[in-house]
Design a protein around this motif. Sequence first.
Motif, mmCIF file in Angstrom:
data_model
loop_
_atom_site.group_PDB
_atom_site.id
_atom_site.type_symbol
_atom_site.label_atom_id
_atom_site.label_comp_id
_atom_site.label_asym_id
_atom_site.label_seq_id
_atom_site.Cartn_x
_atom_site.Cartn_y
_atom_site.Cartn_z
ATOM 1 N N ASN A 18 57.234 64.854 29.598
ATOM 2 C CA ASN A 18 57.215 64.421 30.992
ATOM 3 C C ASN A 18 56.308 63.226 31.251
ATOM 4 N N ALA A 19 55.728 62.672 30.215
ATOM 5 C CA ALA A 19 54.897 61.470 30.389
ATOM 6 C C ALA A 19 55.771 60.339 30.910
ATOM 7 N N THR A 20 55.241 59.588 31.853
ATOM 8 C CA THR A 20 55.993 58.456 32.399
ATOM 9 C C THR A 20 55.555 57.128 31.793
ATOM 10 N N GLU A 21 54.387 57.148 31.138
ATOM 11 C CA GLU A 21 53.937 55.918 30.495
ATOM 12 C C GLU A 21 52.935 56.222 29.383
ATOM 13 N N PHE A 22 52.822 55.295 28.473
ATOM 14 C CA PHE A 22 51.771 55.315 27.472
ATOM 15 C C PHE A 22 50.721 54.301 27.902
ATOM 16 N N LYS A 23 49.477 54.725 27.923
ATOM 17 C CA LYS A 23 48.373 53.808 28.167
ATOM 18 C C LYS A 23 47.682 53.589 26.834
ATOM 19 N N ILE A 24 47.509 52.336 26.486
ATOM 20 C CA ILE A 24 46.982 51.966 25.175
ATOM 21 C C ILE A 24 45.558 51.441 25.336
ATOM 22 N N PHE A 25 44.688 51.874 24.423
ATOM 23 C CA PHE A 25 43.296 51.424 24.437
ATOM 24 C C PHE A 25 42.879 51.026 23.029
ATOM 25 N N ARG A 26 42.111 49.976 22.954
ATOM 26 C CA ARG A 26 41.566 49.515 21.675
ATOM 27 C C ARG A 26 40.160 50.088 21.536
ATOM 28 N N ILE A 27 39.894 50.666 20.383
ATOM 29 C CA ILE A 27 38.558 51.200 20.100
ATOM 30 C C ILE A 27 37.947 50.353 18.998
ATOM 31 N N GLU A 28 36.845 49.708 19.324
ATOM 32 C CA GLU A 28 36.119 48.887 18.359
ATOM 33 C C GLU A 28 34.649 49.240 18.470
ATOM 34 N N GLU A 29 34.127 49.744 17.360
ATOM 35 C CA GLU A 29 32.743 50.218 17.324
ATOM 36 C C GLU A 29 32.518 51.204 18.464
ATOM 37 N N ASN A 30 31.672 50.930 19.423
ATOM 38 C CA ASN A 30 31.414 51.872 20.510
ATOM 39 C C ASN A 30 32.105 51.484 21.818
ATOM 40 N N ASN A 31 33.041 50.584 21.738
ATOM 41 C CA ASN A 31 33.712 50.116 22.945
ATOM 42 C C ASN A 31 35.164 50.569 22.992
ATOM 43 N N ILE A 32 35.591 51.002 24.174
ATOM 44 C CA ILE A 32 36.990 51.350 24.417
ATOM 45 C C ILE A 32 37.481 50.420 25.510
ATOM 46 N N CYS A 33 38.495 49.623 25.183
ATOM 47 C CA CYS A 33 39.006 48.632 26.125
ATOM 48 C C CYS A 33 40.502 48.837 26.356
ATOM 49 N N PRO A 34 40.963 48.659 27.598
ATOM 50 C CA PRO A 34 42.399 48.728 27.853
ATOM 51 C C PRO A 34 43.134 47.682 27.013
ATOM 52 N N ALA A 35 44.278 48.087 26.462
ATOM 53 C CA ALA A 35 45.056 47.162 25.634
ATOM 54 C C ALA A 35 46.516 47.107 26.065
ATOM 55 N N GLY A 36 46.828 47.733 27.216
ATOM 56 C CA GLY A 36 48.182 47.643 27.732
ATOM 57 C C GLY A 36 48.753 48.989 28.113
ATOM 58 N N HIS A 37 49.961 48.957 28.598
ATOM 59 C CA HIS A 37 50.676 50.191 28.932
ATOM 60 C C HIS A 37 52.160 49.957 28.756
ATOM 61 N N LEU A 38 52.881 51.026 28.628
ATOM 62 C CA LEU A 38 54.316 50.951 28.413
ATOM 63 C C LEU A 38 54.994 52.037 29.236
ATOM 64 N N SER A 39 55.897 51.641 30.138
ATOM 65 C CA SER A 39 56.680 52.612 30.905
ATOM 66 C C SER A 39 57.690 53.270 29.985
ATOM 67 N N LEU A 40 57.976 54.534 30.239
ATOM 68 C CA LEU A 40 58.862 55.297 29.364
ATOM 69 C C LEU A 40 60.110 55.737 30.123
ATOM 70 N N PRO A 41 61.168 54.946 30.081
ATOM 71 C CA PRO A 41 62.395 55.336 30.787
ATOM 72 C C PRO A 41 63.144 56.454 30.081
ATOM 73 N N SER A 42 62.947 56.613 28.784
ATOM 74 C CA SER A 42 63.689 57.617 28.020
ATOM 75 C C SER A 42 62.805 58.813 27.683
ATOM 76 N N LYS A 43 63.397 59.993 27.658
ATOM 77 C CA LYS A 43 62.666 61.194 27.250
ATOM 78 C C LYS A 43 63.007 61.584 25.811
ATOM 79 N N ASP A 44 63.822 60.793 25.160
ATOM 80 C CA ASP A 44 64.200 61.079 23.779
ATOM 81 C C ASP A 44 62.977 60.925 22.867
ATOM 82 N N PRO A 45 62.644 61.974 22.098
ATOM 83 C CA PRO A 45 61.472 61.885 21.216
ATOM 84 C C PRO A 45 61.536 60.716 20.233
#
Length: 133
Positions: A18-45
């Motif tokens: 039921n997720a509607t989007e993937f939120k992507i984050f970059r982890i470098e050393e001790n920092n977590i930064c937003p790296a984008g998102h992707l809408s999910l129109p399909s529920k197909d695994p």
Amino acid sequence: MLLCLACYNDRLASVFDNATEFKIFRIEENNICPAGHLSLPSKDPKDRTSAILACGATTLICGALCGCTRNLIESTGVKVVPWIRGTVEEVLAAVSDNCLDSLAMPGCSKGTGQGRCRRQSGNGSGFHGHGFV
């Protein structure tokens, strides 16, 4: 390292399907930064697995997940951490503090929640020793 959160609005989706989007984050050393998102129109695994790979994510954190879907995603080399709940901010804070197990869904502590198809699941550990940061 790229971290993918399967989200519904500003929280992890209770159920991966039921997720509607993937939120992507970059982890470098001790920092977590937003790296984008992707809408999910399909529920197909398979489509969702392709989306995770297209984003370049190496780890997926999500809510409830069918064992068959987990196996499909893990077969691509992506680490899956299922049965987690919380807002995006709570999850990122737990990743940063290496205490993601504190956000395990009720009854799913220490990776006991395997979903269906558990005979094909990995080692069953999903929470400890992530070493994200």
